[in-house]
Design a protein around this motif. Structure first.
Motif, PDB file in Angstrom:
ATOM      1  N   LEU A 191     -13.253  -0.650   5.428  1.00 34.88           N
ATOM      2  CA  LEU A 191     -13.272   0.109   4.183  1.00 34.88           C
ATOM      3  C   LEU A 191     -14.437  -0.235   3.267  1.00 34.88           C
ATOM      4  N   THR A 192     -15.291  -1.192   3.662  1.00 31.99           N
ATOM      5  CA  THR A 192     -16.542  -1.361   2.926  1.00 31.99           C
ATOM      6  C   THR A 192     -17.481  -0.187   3.201  1.00 31.99           C
ATOM      7  N   PHE A 193     -17.225   0.554   4.286  1.00 28.81           N
ATOM      8  CA  PHE A 193     -18.003   1.746   4.605  1.00 28.81           C
ATOM      9  C   PHE A 193     -17.279   2.975   4.045  1.00 28.81           C
ATOM     10  N   ARG A 194     -17.952   3.736   3.219  1.00 30.50           N
ATOM     11  CA  ARG A 194     -17.331   4.933   2.640  1.00 30.50           C
ATOM     12  C   ARG A 194     -16.949   5.941   3.716  1.00 30.50           C
ATOM     13  N   ALA A 195     -17.715   5.981   4.808  1.00 28.75           N
ATOM     14  CA  ALA A 195     -17.488   6.985   5.846  1.00 28.75           C
ATOM     15  C   ALA A 195     -16.377   6.609   6.812  1.00 28.75           C
ATOM     16  N   SER A 196     -15.853   5.392   6.720  1.00 29.32           N
ATOM     17  CA  SER A 196     -14.801   4.985   7.650  1.00 29.32           C
ATOM     18  C   SER A 196     -13.553   5.833   7.454  1.00 29.32           C
ATOM     19  N   ARG A 197     -12.899   6.143   8.572  1.00 29.59           N
ATOM     20  CA  ARG A 197     -11.673   6.944   8.534  1.00 29.59           C
ATOM     21  C   ARG A 197     -10.432   6.065   8.685  1.00 29.59           C
ATOM     22  N   MET A 198     -10.575   4.774   8.441  1.00 25.76           N
ATOM     23  CA  MET A 198      -9.469   3.845   8.655  1.00 25.76           C
ATOM     24  C   MET A 198      -8.661   3.563   7.391  1.00 25.76           C
ATOM     25  N   GLY A 199      -8.784   4.424   6.385  1.00 28.97           N
ATOM     26  CA  GLY A 199      -8.061   4.190   5.137  1.00 28.97           C
ATOM     27  C   GLY A 199      -6.554   4.161   5.316  1.00 28.97           C
ATOM     28  N   ALA A 200      -6.002   5.160   5.999  1.00 28.37           N
ATOM     29  CA  ALA A 200      -4.545   5.221   6.183  1.00 28.37           C
ATOM     30  C   ALA A 200      -4.033   4.081   7.062  1.00 28.37           C
ATOM     31  N   PRO A 201      -4.659   3.778   8.223  1.00 18.15           N
ATOM     32  CA  PRO A 201      -4.207   2.612   8.998  1.00 18.15           C
ATOM     33  C   PRO A 201      -4.304   1.309   8.202  1.00 18.15           C
ATOM     34  N   ALA A 202      -5.343   1.178   7.379  1.00 17.94           N
ATOM     35  CA  ALA A 202      -5.474  -0.033   6.561  1.00 17.94           C
ATOM     36  C   ALA A 202      -4.315  -0.140   5.574  1.00 17.94           C
ATOM     37  N   LEU A 203      -3.933   0.983   4.969  1.00 23.79           N
ATOM     38  CA  LEU A 203      -2.794   0.981   4.038  1.00 23.79           C
ATOM     39  C   LEU A 203      -1.518   0.581   4.750  1.00 23.79           C
ATOM     40  N   LEU A 204      -1.310   1.073   5.972  1.00 25.60           N
ATOM     41  CA  LEU A 204      -0.115   0.703   6.736  1.00 25.60           C
ATOM     42  C   LEU A 204      -0.096  -0.795   7.033  1.00 25.60           C
ATOM     43  N   VAL A 205      -1.267  -1.368   7.306  1.00 28.22           N
ATOM     44  CA  VAL A 205      -1.346  -2.810   7.557  1.00 28.22           C
ATOM     45  C   VAL A 205      -0.991  -3.595   6.294  1.00 28.22           C
ATOM     46  N   VAL A 206      -1.472  -3.129   5.147  1.00 27.23           N
ATOM     47  CA  VAL A 206      -1.127  -3.797   3.884  1.00 27.23           C
ATOM     48  C   VAL A 206       0.375  -3.713   3.634  1.00 27.23           C
ATOM     49  N   LEU A 207       0.977  -2.556   3.876  1.00 29.33           N
ATOM     50  CA  LEU A 207       2.427  -2.427   3.729  1.00 29.33           C
ATOM     51  C   LEU A 207       3.161  -3.332   4.714  1.00 29.33           C
ATOM     52  N   ALA A 208       2.654  -3.419   5.947  1.00 28.48           N
ATOM     53  CA  ALA A 208       3.271  -4.308   6.939  1.00 28.48           C
ATOM     54  C   ALA A 208       3.173  -5.765   6.505  1.00 28.48           C
ATOM     55  N   SER A 209       2.118  -6.112   5.768  1.00 30.91           N
ATOM     56  CA  SER A 209       1.980  -7.482   5.273  1.00 30.91           C
ATOM     57  C   SER A 209       3.093  -7.813   4.285  1.00 30.91           C
ATOM     58  N   PHE A 210       3.418  -6.856   3.421  1.00 27.11           N
ATOM     59  CA  PHE A 210       4.502  -7.081   2.465  1.00 27.11           C
ATOM     60  C   PHE A 210       5.839  -7.237   3.178  1.00 27.11           C
ATOM     61  N   VAL A 211       6.097  -6.384   4.172  1.00 30.27           N
ATOM     62  CA  VAL A 211       7.354  -6.499   4.924  1.00 30.27           C
ATOM     63  C   VAL A 211       7.377  -7.815   5.704  1.00 30.27           C
ATOM     64  N   THR A 212       6.203  -8.272   6.142  1.00 29.73           N
ATOM     65  CA  THR A 212       6.131  -9.528   6.896  1.00 29.73           C
ATOM     66  C   THR A 212       6.608 -10.709   6.064  1.00 29.73           C
ATOM     67  N   VAL A 213       6.207 -10.778   4.800  1.00 24.51           N
ATOM     68  CA  VAL A 213       6.652 -11.911   3.981  1.00 24.51           C
ATOM     69  C   VAL A 213       8.150 -11.817   3.712  1.00 24.51           C
ATOM     70  N   LEU A 214       8.702 -10.608   3.753  1.00 29.94           N
ATOM     71  CA  LEU A 214      10.154 -10.470   3.591  1.00 29.94           C
ATOM     72  C   LEU A 214      10.897 -11.030   4.796  1.00 29.94           C
ATOM     73  N   GLU A 215      10.285 -10.894   6.005  1.00 25.84           N
ATOM     74  CA  GLU A 215      10.971 -11.419   7.197  1.00 25.84           C
ATOM     75  C   GLU A 215      10.601 -12.864   7.471  1.00 25.84           C
ATOM     76  N   PHE A 216       9.406 -13.308   7.048  1.00 24.26           N
ATOM     77  CA  PHE A 216       9.047 -14.717   7.150  1.00 24.26           C
ATOM     78  C   PHE A 216       8.140 -15.088   5.978  1.00 24.26           C
ATOM     79  N   PRO A 217       8.553 -16.059   5.191  1.00 29.57           N
ATOM     80  CA  PRO A 217       9.711 -16.933   5.404  1.00 29.57           C
ATOM     81  C   PRO A 217      11.002 -16.468   4.722  1.00 29.57           C
ATOM     82  N   LEU A 218      10.915 -15.441   3.866  1.00 36.98           N
ATOM     83  CA  LEU A 218      12.069 -15.128   3.024  1.00 36.98           C
ATOM     84  C   LEU A 218      13.322 -14.815   3.829  1.00 36.98           C
ATOM     85  N   GLY A 219      13.212 -13.992   4.864  1.00 39.38           N
ATOM     86  CA  GLY A 219      14.407 -13.578   5.596  1.00 39.38           C
ATOM     87  C   GLY A 219      14.461 -14.069   7.021  1.00 39.38           C
TER      88      GLY A 219
END
Length: 411
Positions: A323-351
């Motif tokens: 996403l440092t490149f304006r022309a990259s089309r990976m915006g949506a997959p990157a957002l999903l990875v960020v969301l997965a990071s939040f769910v990850t902390v919910l399952e480890f270590p919290l849950g």
């Protein structure tokens, strides 16, 4: 006016980075206690134990939890550079410095034409969502090397090759950065660097490649995609167990070997798709290097027998480079990875207790986290293909049959 807006955005970026990283340090220094299992014990117990062996000039040959390439010895030994701190505290500070290096690397190209601050924001926002685990593993250091390699790749292929080889000898996965690289100088530099470092470690320290045998015997880790089969099966009478096996919490019992084999088959299929992509690609704008690396690491992570929380650090780092490149089309997959990071902390270590016991909440967390990663993988692969591989030419329509000429009727 535009300069003032850019300056304000940078100020906000640095402020958010400073605040979130201070909070992470307070957690790993245990000024504040993060809920769930103590994630810092890997450093204070396991890493420290490896340190005591490594500093005597040999690898931990009798420890099956040592499953890393030889250069992994360097981050384990690195806290010795800060003798005024305890081993664990020195390690946390070095991880923090690696995080700062990544931010600096992402900010450096942001002022160029066609570049953006979006990548830096992905890193600043995505990393703290994983909680203190980020500073309690050496993956952030490996990610710093990978980010440097990708950013160097556009203009300095030899530097990229050398950094990629070094990263691969730290933790294997950076070798995938070369998937989207078509410059021979980068591949040659990587081969020479890898051969030289491997020979150096093999000669100087016994057991440099013992990790290959230890990795071979890994099972299905409880957080992996394949583990969902057994989490659900436990509710229907599956009589296997969850054990600490080869350094991670894994399923042991009936059909585990078959699921592990299926995961390896999926990894092989992913490799085949990437090979096909390389053979078909014709359009290679500068951001293709980062987009291909991000996609490759995503699909190999999802199909792995192990998806540990720290693996998300790699994905956040590579998404940030894209996403440092304006022309990259990976915006949506990157957002999903960020969301997965939040769910990850919910399952480890919290849950994590819910995950280990396979209760409904634990299964739901894993299904959502792994589902987000699968969706990100499919989306990234599809976008990479469409952006770089020309569509197949449409088959020509068959010619229309000739119509018989009408004979004029005489009056």
């Amino acid at each position: 006016m535009e300069t003032k807006g850019a300056g304000r955005s940078l100020a906000w970026l640095l402020t958010v980075w400073g605040v979130t990283r201070l909070v992470l340090l307070l957690f790993v220094f245990q000024v504040w206690v993060f809920p769930g299992p103590d994630v810092t014990s890997d450093v204070s117990v396991i890493y420290r134990g490896w340190y005591e062996v490594l500093r005597h000039g040999t690898f931990p040959l009798d420890d099956v939890t040592w499953q890393y390439p030889p250069a992994a010895a360097l981050p384990v030994l690195a806290p010795a550079a800060l003798p005024f701190l305890s081993y664990a505290h020195a390690f946390f500070m070095l991880a923090f410095l690696a995080d700062a290096v990544v931010l600096q690397l992402l900010l450096y190209p942001a002022g160029r034409s066609g570049r953006s601050l979006r990548g830096a924001w992905v890193w600043v926002a995505g990393v703290p969502l994983l909680g203190p685990t980020v500073f309690a593993r050496y993956d952030v250091m490996v990610t710093a090397v990978a980010v440097a390699a990708l950013l160097a790749g556009v203009r300095h292929p030899r530097v990229m090759g050398a950094l990629t080889a070094f990263g691969a000898l730290l933790k294997v996965w950076p070798a995938l950065l070369l998937v989207g690289c078509f410059r021979r100088r980068a591949w040659a530099s990587a081969a020479v660097t890898a051969a030289g470092l491997a020979a150096l470690f093999a000669v100087s320290m016994p057991g440099a490649f013992a990790f290959l045998t230890f990795q071979r015997d890994r099972g299905t880790e409880v957080e992996s995609l394949g583990a969902l089969v057994f989490h659900v099966a436990r509710h229907f009478g599956w009589d296997g167990q969850v054990l600490l096996n080869y350094g991670s919490v894994e399923f042991v019992g009936p059909h585990v070997e078959q699921v592990s084999t299926a995961a390896l088959a999926l990894t092989g299929a992913a490799f085949g798709w990437l090979l096909l992509w390389r053979l078909r690609v014709t359009r290679r704008p500068p951001h293709t290097l980062a987009d291909a690396a991000f996609t490759a690491v995503l699909v190999f992570t999802v199909t792995s027998r192990v998806i540990s929380p720290q693996y998300l650090v790699w994905l956040v780092g590579l998404a940030a480079v894209c996403l440092t490149f304006r022309a990259s089309r990976m915006g949506a997959p990157a957002l999903l990875v960020v969301l997965a990071s939040f769910v990850t902390v919910l399952e480890f270590p919290l849950g994590f207790v819910h995950v280990v016991t396979s209760d409904r909440y634990g299964v739901l967390l894993l299904a959502v986290r792994n589902g987000l990663l699968v969706a990100a993988s499919v989306m990234a692969a599809r976008r990479l293909w469409r952006a770089t591989v020309p569509p197949a030419p449409a088959a020509p329509l068959p010619p229309e049959p000739a119509r018989p000429r009408e004979t004029p009727v005489s009056s």
